[in-house]
Design an enzyme around this catalytic site. Structure first.
Site, PDB file in Angstrom:
ATOM      1  N   GLU A  46     -50.343-125.101 -54.167  1.00 30.88           N
ATOM      2  CA  GLU A  46     -49.863-124.690 -52.956  1.00 30.88           C
ATOM      3  C   GLU A  46     -48.799-126.226 -53.003  1.00 30.88           C
ATOM      4  O   GLU A  46     -48.679-127.318 -53.108  1.00 30.88           O
ATOM      5  CB  GLU A  46     -50.257-125.279 -51.880  1.00 30.88           C
ATOM      6  CG  GLU A  46     -50.808-125.438 -50.289  1.00 30.88           C
ATOM      7  CD  GLU A  46     -52.020-125.853 -49.279  1.00 30.88           C
ATOM      8  OE1 GLU A  46     -51.418-125.526 -48.509  1.00 30.88           O
ATOM      9  OE2 GLU A  46     -52.226-126.128 -50.056  1.00 30.88           O
ATOM     10  N   LYS A 135     -48.464-119.456 -44.737  1.00 30.29           N
ATOM     11  CA  LYS A 135     -50.008-119.592 -44.320  1.00 30.29           C
ATOM     12  C   LYS A 135     -50.065-119.191 -42.917  1.00 30.29           C
ATOM     13  O   LYS A 135     -49.275-119.635 -41.870  1.00 30.29           O
ATOM     14  CB  LYS A 135     -50.045-121.318 -44.756  1.00 30.29           C
ATOM     15  CG  LYS A 135     -51.543-121.592 -44.787  1.00 30.29           C
ATOM     16  CD  LYS A 135     -51.466-122.570 -45.100  1.00 30.29           C
ATOM     17  CE  LYS A 135     -52.614-123.619 -45.393  1.00 30.29           C
ATOM     18  NZ  LYS A 135     -53.038-124.934 -45.959  1.00 30.29           N
ATOM     19  N   CYS A 170     -55.147-121.833 -49.690  1.00 31.33           N
ATOM     20  CA  CYS A 170     -56.377-123.240 -49.470  1.00 31.33           C
ATOM     21  C   CYS A 170     -56.708-122.800 -48.186  1.00 31.33           C
ATOM     22  O   CYS A 170     -57.807-121.757 -48.324  1.00 31.33           O
ATOM     23  CB  CYS A 170     -55.277-124.405 -49.011  1.00 31.33           C
ATOM     24  SG  CYS A 170     -55.687-125.825 -49.223  1.00 31.33           S
TER      25      CYS A 170
END
Length: 313
Positions: A46, A135, A170
């Site tokens: 990430e 995200k 994540c």
């Protein structure tokens, strides 16, 4: 190697002082290492390109922002990349030269609005940049500097072998409906770039592999305090002290760990995926097939882009 085997690599690395050229040099070095070990795909963590601003406040508290924080954000913003853009073109060249599929965590800058997104990009050795995932749910203070992705960037892409690949970033991996969406698209290689270095992260990765009957690759950043820019909140007196401990891992569709978890050091994990094992794993559980009970449960997904401007026809 048999036709059903596909060799993959996971790079456990950090962003060197948020410096773009140094980061790309590190990326190319790890791509070269993976290529020499005959890997056909490599995953990076990430925010690898652009950097994860661990411990940054950007001078913000409830109801107040500081001029110094705005300067820090400006500098961070300048390290973000356009997707697609010049950097993805460079990555496409690297992927083609080494004949390897790249999945890379980046900080993306939207050209028109300037909003930043924590994204994962897919770069194919044959076709170059082929897609991105933004995200959808930045966690906690991440919402201060990153925008929210929408349903238009939830791709499950295919490589030349027809393997279906996706990336979820994540703590998005704690969103069961997002996982279900990717399972419904037939994801086979589920990539989880992260900065979550807690040991408990491993249980999440094993659960997803078992639940989705897919291979799970997780790449976590590994950083020391000296890896952050001078003046950054995570750059302290003990320059060799660990800031992000890693924990990268590769897991098969029955939850067996094929490589890792790698902790307390930078490095590369490599494993052979037996793609036929996905079929065997679905004998007794297919989360969106015979085990789904779609007569009871259904998933509604808005795949349209969330745009501010709607022009009348």
């Amino acid at each position: 190697m048999s036709d059903s085997k596909y060799r993959v690599a996971v790079a456990q690395v950090g962003t060197p002082k948020f410096d773009l050229e140094a980061t790309l040099a590190k990326l190319e070095n790890y791509v070269d290492q993976a290529h020499k070990q005959q890997a056909r795909l490599i995953l990076f963590p990430e925010a690898f390109i652009g950097g994860y601003p661990r411990k940054s406040t950007f001078g913000s508290v409830m109801g107040m922002r500081s001029p110094e924080g705005r300067v820090e954000f400006t500098n961070y913003h300048k390290g973000a990349i356009l997707v697609p853009g010049p950097v993805t073109d460079r990555l496409a060249k690297i992927a083609k030269e080494k004949d390897i599929f790249l999945v890379v965590g980046v900080i993306e800058r939207e050209e028109l609005t300037g909003t930043l997104y924590c994204s994962a990009i897919h770069v194919d050795p044959d076709h170059g940049y082929i897609g991105k995932h933004r995200k959808v749910m930045p966690t906690a203070m991440e919402r201060m500097c990153w925008g929210f992705g929408d349903g238009s960037t939830l791709p499950v892409v295919q490589n030349r072998n027809g393997h279906r690949i996706a990336a979820t970033i994540c703590w998005e991996n704690y969103m069961p409906l997002l996982r279900s969406y990717l399972y419904s698209k037939g994801v086979q290689i589920y990539c989880a770039p992260t900065v979550d270095h807690r040991p408990v992260w491993q249980s999440t990765m094993q659960h997803i592999a078992l639940e989705g009957r897919c291979f799970v690759l997780s790449a976590c950043q590994f950083t020391r305090q000296k890896d952050y820019p001078d003046g950054h909140a995570a750059h302290q007196a003990d320059s060799d002290a660990l800031e992000s401990e890693g924990g990268s891992v590769i897991i098969d569709p029955l939850g067996n760990v094929l490589a890792g978890p790698l902790r307390d050091e930078e490095g590369l994990l490599v494993a052979d995926l037996d793609m036929d094992s996905i079929i065997g794993a679905k004998l007794d559980l297919d989360p969106v097939g015979h085990y789904s009970r779609s007569d009871i449960f259904q998933l509604l997904v808005n795949e349209k882009p969330n745009t501010f401007l709607h022009e009348q026809q």
